[in-house]
Design a protein around this motif. Structure first.
Motif, short mmCIF file in Angstrom:
data_model
loop_
_atom_site.label_atom_id
_atom_site.label_comp_id
_atom_site.label_asym_id
_atom_site.label_seq_id
_atom_site.Cartn_x
_atom_site.Cartn_y
_atom_site.Cartn_z
N VAL A 68 -7.37 27.83 -33.88
CA VAL A 68 -6.66 26.60 -34.31
C VAL A 68 -5.46 26.50 -33.76
O VAL A 68 -4.64 27.38 -34.09
N GLU A 71 -0.36 22.03 -35.93
CA GLU A 71 0.67 21.16 -35.71
C GLU A 71 1.59 20.92 -36.69
O GLU A 71 2.68 20.77 -36.75
N GLU A 100 -2.88 21.75 -40.59
CA GLU A 100 -3.17 20.42 -39.64
C GLU A 100 -3.12 20.84 -38.16
O GLU A 100 -2.25 21.20 -37.70
N GLY A 101 -4.24 20.44 -37.57
CA GLY A 101 -4.27 20.89 -36.46
C GLY A 101 -5.86 20.81 -35.71
O GLY A 101 -6.40 20.09 -36.27
N LYS A 102 -5.90 21.35 -34.48
CA LYS A 102 -7.11 21.14 -33.75
C LYS A 102 -7.93 22.26 -33.24
O LYS A 102 -6.92 23.31 -32.97
N SER A 103 -9.07 22.43 -33.08
CA SER A 103 -9.61 23.69 -32.89
C SER A 103 -9.34 23.79 -31.52
O SER A 103 -9.11 23.04 -30.59
N THR A 113 -9.81 18.51 -38.64
CA THR A 113 -8.21 18.60 -38.30
C THR A 113 -7.75 19.12 -39.38
O THR A 113 -6.26 19.52 -39.43
N TRP A 115 -7.46 22.46 -42.41
CA TRP A 115 -7.99 23.54 -42.71
C TRP A 115 -7.22 24.21 -43.80
O TRP A 115 -6.22 24.72 -43.95
#
Length: 139
Positions: A68, A71, A100-103, A113, A115
């Protein structure tokens, strides 16, 4: 996810509200981005927002099944104080993290978004160490 680690715990000589005020001063001095402050006679809770480097320092960001790209993140921190007699107070500090983030998985990218992440215990230890340093100074 594995169960949450037990809270950091320390016993110090003082009053419950005085100890909470001391920790609130520590957080102000560290200039943490803090929101959602709630204080009662025996507890103080707040949310600390952090950048990806801080999140990696305080939370275990490497335990997810997929990579991941974080951000930002936040920690919900709870400080509980209990008078245990003899002028001593037990202080328990726990933190729950969310990144907070993206795979970053190129094959099976998840739509999530947010985790949940486990604490490394570093944030809790920083607060305990600051509290102990303050009260050692008073001895």
């Amino acid at each position: 996810m594995p169960p949450d680690p037990p809270p950091a715990c320390v016993e110090v000589k003082g009053e419950t509200l005085e100890i909470q005020e001391t920790l609130q001063g520590v957080v102000r001095d560290l200039q943490w981005r803090v929101h959602d402050n709630h204080a009662t006679e025996d507890a103080w809770s707040f949310v600390r927002y952090m950048n990806p480097d801080e999140l990696e320092k305080y939370a275990d960001t490497k335990v997810l099944i997929e990579p991941v790209q974080f951000e930002d993140g936040k920690a919900a921190v709870v400080v509980r104080t209990a008078d245990i007699g003899g002028g001593f107070v037990r202080v328990q500090i726990s933190a729950r993290f969310e990144g907070e983030g993206k795979s970053a998985d190129t094959v099976m990218k998840q739509p999530a978004t947010a985790w949940p992440l486990n604490s490394k215990g570093v944030l809790e230890k920083e607060l305990v160490d600051s509290l102990l340093a303050h009260y050692r100074h008073l001895e």
